[in-house]
Write an enzyme that holds these catalytic residues in place. Structure first.
Site, PDB file in Angstrom:
ATOM      1  N   GLU A 176       0.577  -1.013  -0.176  1.00 16.49           N
ATOM      2  CA  GLU A 176      -0.076  -0.458   0.345  1.00 16.49           C
ATOM      3  C   GLU A 176       0.763   0.926  -0.318  1.00 16.49           C
ATOM      4  O   GLU A 176       0.846   1.749  -0.179  1.00 16.49           O
ATOM      5  CB  GLU A 176      -0.128   0.014   1.304  1.00 16.49           C
ATOM      6  CG  GLU A 176      -1.933   0.438   1.363  1.00 16.49           C
ATOM      7  CD  GLU A 176      -3.335   0.876   2.171  1.00 16.49           C
ATOM      8  OE1 GLU A 176      -2.810  -0.310   3.485  1.00 16.49           O
ATOM      9  OE2 GLU A 176      -3.677   1.519   2.324  1.00 16.49           O
ATOM     10  N   GLY A 206      -8.814   4.765   7.595  1.00 16.63           N
ATOM     11  CA  GLY A 206      -9.692   4.686   8.039  1.00 16.63           C
ATOM     12  C   GLY A 206      -9.379   3.614   9.469  1.00 16.63           C
ATOM     13  O   GLY A 206      -9.721   3.879  10.394  1.00 16.63           O
ATOM     14  N   ALA A 207      -8.229   2.579   8.908  1.00 15.89           N
ATOM     15  CA  ALA A 207      -8.104   2.030   9.856  1.00 15.89           C
ATOM     16  C   ALA A 207      -6.435   1.706   9.742  1.00 15.89           C
ATOM     17  O   ALA A 207      -5.967   0.420  10.195  1.00 15.89           O
ATOM     18  CB  ALA A 207      -8.323   0.665  10.474  1.00 15.89           C
ATOM     19  N   SER A 208      -5.637   2.340   9.283  1.00 17.96           N
ATOM     20  CA  SER A 208      -4.017   2.236   8.931  1.00 17.96           C
ATOM     21  C   SER A 208      -3.524   3.368   8.539  1.00 17.96           C
ATOM     22  O   SER A 208      -4.231   4.041   7.521  1.00 17.96           O
ATOM     23  CB  SER A 208      -3.911   1.024   7.948  1.00 17.96           C
ATOM     24  OG  SER A 208      -3.525   1.054   6.501  1.00 17.96           O
ATOM     25  N   THR A 209      -2.477   2.909   8.443  1.00 18.38           N
ATOM     26  CA  THR A 209      -1.436   4.320   8.211  1.00 18.38           C
ATOM     27  C   THR A 209       0.355   4.455   7.834  1.00 18.38           C
ATOM     28  O   THR A 209       0.321   2.975   8.026  1.00 18.38           O
ATOM     29  CB  THR A 209      -0.988   6.139   9.467  1.00 18.38           C
ATOM     30  OG1 THR A 209      -0.760   6.787   9.012  1.00 18.38           O
ATOM     31  CG2 THR A 209      -0.207   5.353  10.159  1.00 18.38           C
ATOM     32  N   GLN A 210       0.586   4.887   6.110  1.00 20.39           N
ATOM     33  CA  GLN A 210       1.476   4.630   6.066  1.00 20.39           C
ATOM     34  C   GLN A 210       2.782   5.872   5.672  1.00 20.39           C
ATOM     35  O   GLN A 210       2.465   7.231   5.053  1.00 20.39           O
ATOM     36  CB  GLN A 210       1.765   3.471   4.454  1.00 20.39           C
ATOM     37  CG  GLN A 210       1.110   2.439   4.411  1.00 20.39           C
ATOM     38  CD  GLN A 210      -0.772   2.464   4.620  1.00 20.39           C
ATOM     39  OE1 GLN A 210      -0.946   3.460   3.886  1.00 20.39           O
ATOM     40  NE2 GLN A 210      -0.857   1.703   5.590  1.00 20.39           N
TER      41      GLN A 210
HETATM   42  O1  LIG Z   1      -8.637   7.366  -4.241  1.00 22.06           O
HETATM   43  C1  LIG Z   1      -9.845   8.820  -3.072  1.00 22.06           C
HETATM   44  N1  LIG Z   1     -10.010   9.421  -3.493  1.00 22.06           N
HETATM   45  C2  LIG Z   1     -10.393  10.641  -2.190  1.00 22.06           C
HETATM   46  N2  LIG Z   1     -10.267  10.244  -0.946  1.00 22.06           N
HETATM   47  C3  LIG Z   1     -10.081   9.157  -0.613  1.00 22.06           C
HETATM   48  C4  LIG Z   1      -9.064   7.272  -1.117  1.00 22.06           C
HETATM   49  N3  LIG Z   1      -8.726   6.993  -0.562  1.00 22.06           N
HETATM   50  C5  LIG Z   1      -8.713   7.501   0.591  1.00 22.06           C
HETATM   51  N4  LIG Z   1      -9.770   8.459   0.647  1.00 22.06           N
HETATM   52  C6  LIG Z   1      -9.784   9.302   1.683  1.00 22.06           C
HETATM   53  O2  LIG Z   1      -9.152   8.564   3.075  1.00 22.06           O
HETATM   54  C7  LIG Z   1     -10.100   8.310   4.030  1.00 22.06           C
HETATM   55  C8  LIG Z   1      -9.741   7.003   4.408  1.00 22.06           C
HETATM   56  O3  LIG Z   1      -8.852   5.771   3.844  1.00 22.06           O
HETATM   57  P1  LIG Z   1      -9.742   3.734   3.324  1.00 22.06           P
HETATM   58  O4  LIG Z   1     -11.190   4.261   3.734  1.00 22.06           O
HETATM   59  O5  LIG Z   1      -8.958   3.618   2.306  1.00 22.06           O
HETATM   60  O6  LIG Z   1      -9.038   3.417   4.785  1.00 22.06           O
HETATM   61  P2  LIG Z   1      -8.044   2.650   4.802  1.00 22.06           P
HETATM   62  O7  LIG Z   1      -7.017   2.947   3.518  1.00 22.06           O
HETATM   63  O8  LIG Z   1      -7.254   2.147   6.173  1.00 22.06           O
HETATM   64  O9  LIG Z   1      -8.578   0.805   4.306  1.00 22.06           O
HETATM   65  C9  LIG Z   1     -11.868   7.737   3.534  1.00 22.06           C
HETATM   66  O10 LIG Z   1     -12.359   8.426   4.250  1.00 22.06           O
HETATM   67  C10 LIG Z   1     -11.048   8.852   1.890  1.00 22.06           C
HETATM   68  O11 LIG Z   1     -11.983  10.260   2.415  1.00 22.06           O
HETATM   69 CA   LIG Z   2      -6.767   4.133   1.949  1.00 22.10          CA
END
Ligand SMILES: O=c1[nH]cnc2c1ncn2[C@@H]1O[C@H](COP(=O)(O)OP(=O)(O)O)[C@@H](O)[C@H]1O
Ligand SMILES: [Ca+2]
EC number: 3.6.1.6
Length: 420
Positions: A176, A206-210
């Site tokens: 990622e 929402g649940a991870s960071t890089q």
């Molecule tokens: O492709 C994208 N375009 C715009 N915003 C995005 C995109 N991907 C993630 N985000 C933003 O990042 C926030 C959280 O990321 P995500 O749902 O991908 O969590 P995760 O990466 O921990 O699975 C989303 O609510 C959204 O605002």
């Molecule tokens: Ca994401």
């Protein structure tokens, strides 16, 4: 409905970290050119290719599912151009359908309609479609996650698009981070320059960071070998420092129906919040202290000492930051939603103090802003060890293309960049 990313981490307990590190082997063989639409990728031309070809990437994120349809133009045999991206997203993420996996299939079918419009009919059967899931599915029990992925696969197989082997899977945090770095450095033209100048990337989901960047030799030397991730893109091997944390799922049933109190929330705040099958009563501390200092202390407990701090970050100037770094900066009024912008680490911190020290003002409209922005401040300063002056370029799109790992993922498909 409660909308806060910080709550997730407080309940799950930050953090399951994996550190990776790498070097940059020179010999840039990446062919890129810049056109009106931006930087243009050099991808292997698929067999039987016409002048235009496409790739479809689904991002199954923890808070939503997104489709990215990329259109490439084969300008000459060597240099296809990224002509455009068609993007659409839906909420919630697939993990919300853990108990009704058929709904996950419906979500995907709905988004596939976007791809059918964006890709000409004659191109459908040779246009690859892939889905990569991130933290939301990583945190589910494996059987539930697999049931969701199976439904996605059925929807893909029913579609007119080309479904490659291993088309649908959960991606690890390292991939990622690396793929997001590839996207941003490609879109900003860094990969085309014949120098080692690249930009670091920060993603907060929402649940991870890089965090991912090209490290200095000192960082490479001092990091353990398992902190190294390499990948090949055309004739270049890149080695990057990439560190990914996924919130660990440790729902504490002893907290069931108990009040969760935080000094980051107004004393008057009360709300129920469902997570991990349980309902929690979230509130401020009725007779306790609130405000930035107390809130920061709470955040330190989950951030401090669990994230590796490469010393060179103290001298770093600029990082690209997106996802929640962007969303929270918009909510806090630090940047304009359409244009994005540059902020210093200290800007988050200054705004966090203002918001947290006037919690009642934000009670009705943005009750979690103090918690979220303080969390970001703490993560940047005491988590990664950035200095106040470091600039974050908050960008949702570069040249009209989303700054997401999804573009890097289609590179991976066409080029097999072999992250290891
Ligand atoms: O492709 C994208 N375009 C715009 N915003 C995005 C995109 N991907 C993630 N985000 C933003 O990042 C926030 C959280 O990321 P995500 O749902 O991908 O969590 P995760 O990466 O921990 O699975 C989303 O609510 C959204 O605002
Ligand atoms: Ca994401």
């Amino acid at each position: 409905m409660v909308k806060s990313r910080s709550l997730h981490l407080l309940f799950t307990g930050w953090c399951h970290c994996r550190y990776s590190l790498s070097v940059f082997n020179v010999g840039i063989g990446l062919d890129l050119s810049v056109g009106v639409e931006g930087v243009l990728p050099s991808l292997a031309r698929p067999a039987n290719a016409s002048r235009i070809f496409h790739g479809i990437v689904f991002d199954a994120g923890s808070t939503g599912t997104r489709i990215h349809v990329y259109t490439f133009i084969q300008k000459d045999p060597e240099l296809p151009l990224l002509e455009k991206e068609t993007f659409q997203s839906v909420k919630p993420g697939l993990s919300a359908y853990a108990d009704t996996p058929e709904t996950a299939g419906e979500t995907v079918r709905q988004l596939l309609r976007v791809a059918k419009k964006a890709v000409p009919h004659v191109e459908w059967e040779r246009t690859p479609v892939v889905l990569r899931a991130t933290a939301g599915l990583r945190l589910l029990p494996p059987k539930k996650a697999q049931a969701l992925l199976d439904e996605v696969e059925v929807a893909f197989e029913e579609s007119p698009f080309f479904v490659p082997d291993n088309s649908v899977h959960i991606m690890n945090g390292t991939d990622e981070g690396i793929l997001a770095w590839v996207t941003v450095n490609f879109l900003t033209g860094q990969l085309q320059a014949k120098t080692k100048k690249t930009v670091g990337t920060l993603d907060l989901g929402g649940a991870s960071t890089q965090i991912t960047f090209l490290p200095k030799f000192k960082t490479i030397e001092s990091a353990p070998p398992d902190h190294i991730a390499r990948f090949d893109l055309l004739s270049t091997t890149y080695e990057l420092y990439t560190h990914s944390c996924t919130d660990t799922h440790q729902t504490d049933s002893s907290l069931e129906r108990k009040v969760f109190e935080s000094s980051c929330l107004s004393r008057k705040f009360r709300e129920d919040w469902s997570f991990g099958g349980l309902t929690y009563k979230i509130s401020g501390i009725p007779d306790g202290s609130t405000g930035f200092t107390e809130c920061y202390k709470e955040m330190l407990k989950v951030v401090k000492g669990v994230i590796h701090q490469p010393p060179e970050l103290q001298d770093s100037n600029t990082f690209y930051a997106f996802s929640y770094y962007f969303d929270i900066a918009v909510e806090a009024g630090l940047i304009d939603e359409r244009r994005g912008g540059m902020v210093k680490v200290q800007d988050y911190s200054i705004r966090a103090k203002e918001v947290c020290n006037k919690l009642s003002m934000y009670l009705a409209t943005k009750p979690f802003l103090c918690m979220d922005i303080t969390y970001i401040t703490c993560l940047l300063k005491d988590g990664f060890g950035f200095k106040d002056e470091t600039i974050l370029k908050l960008t949702q799109k570069v040249n009209n293309v989303e700054t997401s790992w999804a573009l890097g993922a289609i590179f991976d498909y066409f080029q097999n960049i072999k992250i290891h």
